[in-house]
Every structure is written in structure tokens, then in C-alpha cells.
Write a protein that holds these residues in place. Structure first.
Motif, PDB file in Angstrom:
ATOM      1  N   ARG A  26       0.742  -1.191  -0.180  1.00  0.00           N
ATOM      2  CA  ARG A  26      -0.242   0.159  -0.005  1.00  0.00           C
ATOM      3  C   ARG A  26       0.870   1.299   0.193  1.00  0.00           C
ATOM      4  NH1 ARG A  26      -4.104   0.454   4.619  1.00  0.00           N
ATOM      5  NH2 ARG A  26      -2.390   1.414   5.752  1.00  0.00           N
ATOM      6  N   ALA A  29      -3.425   6.597   0.495  1.00  0.00           N
ATOM      7  CA  ALA A  29      -4.751   6.192   0.859  1.00  0.00           C
ATOM      8  C   ALA A  29      -5.268   7.632   1.043  1.00  0.00           C
ATOM      9  CB  ALA A  29      -5.411   5.280   2.010  1.00  0.00           C
ATOM     10  N   VAL A  38      -7.699   3.759  -2.526  1.00  0.00           N
ATOM     11  CA  VAL A  38      -6.215   3.148  -1.914  1.00  0.00           C
ATOM     12  C   VAL A  38      -5.520   2.673  -3.131  1.00  0.00           C
ATOM     13  CG1 VAL A  38      -5.594   1.380  -0.485  1.00  0.00           C
ATOM     14  CG2 VAL A  38      -7.580   2.336   0.024  1.00  0.00           C
ATOM     15  N   SER A  39      -4.104   3.087  -2.877  1.00  0.00           N
ATOM     16  CA  SER A  39      -3.230   2.773  -4.100  1.00  0.00           C
ATOM     17  C   SER A  39      -2.322   1.566  -3.466  1.00  0.00           C
ATOM     18  CB  SER A  39      -2.561   3.970  -4.749  1.00  0.00           C
ATOM     19  OG  SER A  39      -3.397   4.791  -5.342  1.00  0.00           O
ATOM     20  N   TYR A  40      -1.750   0.510  -4.311  1.00  0.00           N
ATOM     21  CA  TYR A  40      -1.042  -0.425  -4.155  1.00  0.00           C
ATOM     22  C   TYR A  40       0.008  -0.310  -5.215  1.00  0.00           C
ATOM     23  CZ  TYR A  40      -4.338  -2.026  -0.526  1.00  0.00           C
ATOM     24  OH  TYR A  40      -5.057  -2.153   0.309  1.00  0.00           O
TER      25      TYR A  40
END
Length: 73
Positions: A26, A29, A38-40
Motif C-alpha cells: 500500500r 490512501a 487506496v493505491s498499491y
């Protein structure tokens, strides 16, 4: 994921399965207007996965809380 995401999100994740599922980290967010984004980032490929989550639905463990998924890179 099958219990919390829309059918389209589940299908996109299954289609995108590239064997690196354990290597997502992650990276950000943010939330507002009833949603969380949310970015991963994949530690192997550096690809970014962005998820959009409806907060109220997720808090109640309701179906379709994860509304969208986007892969970049």
C-alpha cells in the motif's frame, strides 16, 4: 474480495492475476465524500493498482463496497 467487491472488480482482479499477488504494497490512501481511494504498488513490476471503496458499505461488511479497480503501468 469476492464478498466485498463488485462482480466487475472481482473479474478484473482474477483476469489480472500475474503471480505477484503477495508483492503489493500500500502506497497511499485518501478519503472524502463517502469513499476511500487506496493505491498499491507491485514491488516486482512497479505497476500501480487503485481501488475505490464505498465507506458506509465497507463498514457494514456489505457486498459491493469495493466499487472500482484500475491498473496503471
Amino acid at each position: 474480495m469476492d464478498q466485498l467487491a463488485t462482480k466487475n472488480v472481482v473479474a478484473a482482479l482474477a483476469e489480472h492475476n500475474d503471480g505477484h499477488a503477495t508483492r503489493w504494497h500500500r502506497t497511499s490512501a485518501d478519503s472524502g465524500k463517502g469513499y476511500t481511494w487506496v493505491s498499491y504498488t507491485n514491488l516486482d513490476t512497479h505497476e500501480v493498482m487503485n481501488l475505490t471503496v464505498r465507506n458506509a458499505t465497507a463498514a457494514n461488511k456489505g457486498r459491493d463496497a469495493v466499487r472500482e479497480v484500475e491498473f496503471v503501468g
